[in-house]
Scaffold this active site. Sequence first.
Site, PDB file in Angstrom:
ATOM      1  N   CYS A  75       1.356  64.588  26.877  1.00 32.07           N
ATOM      2  CA  CYS A  75       2.595  63.851  27.103  1.00 32.07           C
ATOM      3  C   CYS A  75       3.398  63.638  25.828  1.00 32.07           C
ATOM      4  O   CYS A  75       4.590  63.353  25.891  1.00 32.07           O
ATOM      5  CB  CYS A  75       2.297  62.500  27.751  1.00 32.07           C
ATOM      6  SG  CYS A  75       1.366  61.384  26.695  1.00 32.07           S
ATOM      7  N   ARG A  80      -7.866  57.030  26.275  1.00 36.14           N
ATOM      8  CA  ARG A  80      -8.983  57.772  26.850  1.00 36.14           C
ATOM      9  C   ARG A  80      -8.601  59.174  27.317  1.00 36.14           C
ATOM     10  O   ARG A  80      -9.412  60.090  27.272  1.00 36.14           O
ATOM     11  CB  ARG A  80      -9.552  56.989  28.041  1.00 36.14           C
ATOM     12  CG  ARG A  80     -10.108  55.625  27.665  1.00 36.14           C
ATOM     13  CD  ARG A  80     -10.647  54.882  28.871  1.00 36.14           C
ATOM     14  NE  ARG A  80      -9.577  54.576  29.834  1.00 36.14           N
ATOM     15  CZ  ARG A  80      -9.785  53.885  30.948  1.00 36.14           C
ATOM     16  NH1 ARG A  80     -10.990  53.459  31.247  1.00 36.14           N
ATOM     17  NH2 ARG A  80      -8.783  53.635  31.779  1.00 36.14           N
ATOM     18  N   GLU A  81      -7.378  59.356  27.790  1.00 35.29           N
ATOM     19  CA  GLU A  81      -7.021  60.625  28.431  1.00 35.29           C
ATOM     20  C   GLU A  81      -7.101  61.826  27.501  1.00 35.29           C
ATOM     21  O   GLU A  81      -7.428  62.935  27.908  1.00 35.29           O
ATOM     22  CB  GLU A  81      -5.599  60.556  29.014  1.00 35.29           C
ATOM     23  CG  GLU A  81      -5.513  59.828  30.325  1.00 35.29           C
ATOM     24  CD  GLU A  81      -5.132  58.380  30.119  1.00 35.29           C
ATOM     25  OE1 GLU A  81      -5.175  57.917  28.960  1.00 35.29           O
ATOM     26  OE2 GLU A  81      -4.797  57.698  31.103  1.00 35.29           O
ATOM     27  N   GLN A  84      -8.092  65.948  27.915  1.00 30.94           N
ATOM     28  CA  GLN A  84      -7.101  67.008  27.754  1.00 30.94           C
ATOM     29  C   GLN A  84      -7.575  68.063  26.753  1.00 30.94           C
ATOM     30  O   GLN A  84      -7.312  69.260  26.934  1.00 30.94           O
ATOM     31  CB  GLN A  84      -5.775  66.390  27.315  1.00 30.94           C
ATOM     32  CG  GLN A  84      -5.121  65.570  28.419  1.00 30.94           C
ATOM     33  CD  GLN A  84      -4.019  64.669  27.902  1.00 30.94           C
ATOM     34  OE1 GLN A  84      -4.015  64.258  26.746  1.00 30.94           O
ATOM     35  NE2 GLN A  84      -3.070  64.343  28.777  1.00 30.94           N
ATOM     36  N   THR A 102       0.081  64.866  41.166  1.00 31.32           N
ATOM     37  CA  THR A 102      -1.336  64.915  41.538  1.00 31.32           C
ATOM     38  C   THR A 102      -2.195  65.422  40.389  1.00 31.32           C
ATOM     39  O   THR A 102      -3.290  65.913  40.593  1.00 31.32           O
ATOM     40  CB  THR A 102      -1.533  65.844  42.754  1.00 31.32           C
ATOM     41  OG1 THR A 102      -0.961  67.131  42.465  1.00 31.32           O
ATOM     42  CG2 THR A 102      -0.873  65.272  43.995  1.00 31.32           C
ATOM     43  N   GLY A 103      -1.704  65.315  39.150  1.00 34.35           N
ATOM     44  CA  GLY A 103      -2.455  65.780  37.989  1.00 34.35           C
ATOM     45  C   GLY A 103      -3.381  64.718  37.434  1.00 34.35           C
ATOM     46  O   GLY A 103      -3.715  63.730  38.105  1.00 34.35           O
ATOM     47  N   ALA A 104      -3.795  64.928  36.186  1.00 28.87           N
ATOM     48  CA  ALA A 104      -4.770  64.032  35.557  1.00 28.87           C
ATOM     49  C   ALA A 104      -4.221  62.614  35.408  1.00 28.87           C
ATOM     50  O   ALA A 104      -4.934  61.639  35.644  1.00 28.87           O
ATOM     51  CB  ALA A 104      -5.172  64.583  34.187  1.00 28.87           C
ATOM     52  N   ALA A 136      -1.938  61.212  37.234  1.00 26.26           N
ATOM     53  CA  ALA A 136      -1.871  60.618  38.575  1.00 26.26           C
ATOM     54  C   ALA A 136      -3.239  60.108  38.995  1.00 26.26           C
ATOM     55  O   ALA A 136      -3.365  59.023  39.577  1.00 26.26           O
ATOM     56  CB  ALA A 136      -1.351  61.653  39.580  1.00 26.26           C
TER      57      ALA A 136
END
Length: 457
Positions: free
Chosen positions: A48, A116-117, A121, A193-195, A197
């Site tokens: 992002c 955390r994301e 990734q 509908t991705g990570a 989401a």
Amino acid sequence: MVLFSLVATHADIDLETVALLSTGASELATSALAGSPAVAGAIVLATCNRFEIYGEAPRPDDVAEARAALIAQLSGSTGLNEQLVASSFNTRTGPDVTKHLFSVSSGLDSAVVGEREIAGQVRRALITAQHEGTASSGLIRLFQAASKTAKDVGAQTALGARGLSVVSVALDLATELSVDPDWSSKKVVVFGTGAYAGATMSLLRERGCTDVSVYSSSGRAAGFVDTRGGTALDGETLPAAVAAADVMIGCSGADTRVEAAELARVRADSPQPLIAIDLALTHDFDPAVGTLDGVELLTLESVRLAAPQEQAESLAQASSIVAGAASVFEQEREARSVDSAIVALRRHTMNVLDTEMEKVRARHGCTAAAEEVEFALRRMVKQLLHVPTVRARELAANGQQEDYVAALEALYGITVEQPAKVSGAGCPVVHDTAANTAVPNAGVLNSAGAETRRHTA
């Protein structure tokens, strides 16, 4: 072989430019490998707030050529001026590559420190590159070590205990802006509908929110809610859900977006205020949405500014773990860089031994005397190889492995073979050519079934 990276992040350029660069991500690694011998491997990390390319070149002198090839490829796929593309990236080589990726994977270089994301990734970037056949052995080891370091930081510092993420900070902001902070009474519409989401759905459940609807222009909403809960929306049911919503969250990065005029029309009779959270790098919501009466717009920049400052002690501890892991990785990589030279020396020496033993067997046959001679010779060769092997490791640790390779060639005439370049010719992935198109200003509330251009995460 030498590692390098091209880095474009929120810290150096605006998010709009990062988004434009990201539109050329899908085929970049495969095309660069096929088009330039200077690129021996490539992995793309697009999130992002960052777009980074990690590569491996056969020799240090090849890095400039590899960088030029990647920039030219990216310029062609995005339509951006090549000079703009080049100026958007910082180039790193050697140990700087390792330390930066380890910091990124651990969340130390994020807008929300300790998020955390990003670790997930980084893992997915490696998996994608392996699937497409663009991940060289050196890059695979680098990304695997980065993931391990992220786990160590999460387990050994308070950063992991906080459980911060871009999504969680955004929801905290929304709570502060709400008249009623109780999420159990809110109606939420999620785009994508991705990570992100998926992370959003999990955090909404944790906060007690049960009325969640999901829309995907690619038609994936039904399968998404089957495993995560919620109600799937389509083009016909979306407007009514948005009209009734207290919060809408964009995490799709689709080729359509909610326009301000459309939203004003759909919510003309809605009495309750709306909080719009846009987590998509390419914007799911028209920025003008924030100017509408009764609508509060939160963006990635809002999240960055609101992100809490972590305690100095936790950051120092995490930074120490990253620095230590990067140092160990570099030492091991330098040691591995002479493995082929050591193998070549041993092969050369054993070939000489085998030739001499053939002469002994021709004279004495398979006798006890021949066995004794062979045992003595092999023991002697093992002793003779010990010091050169130790010296190879020592020289590699000091960055002098090229001196060792040159000495082998000068003394013994041994040519050390380098690993073959990774080939992506057999790539089984069918890439979506729409990923290289610009984002049109089509309104999502007036159109259904449009194909998703890309997912933010």
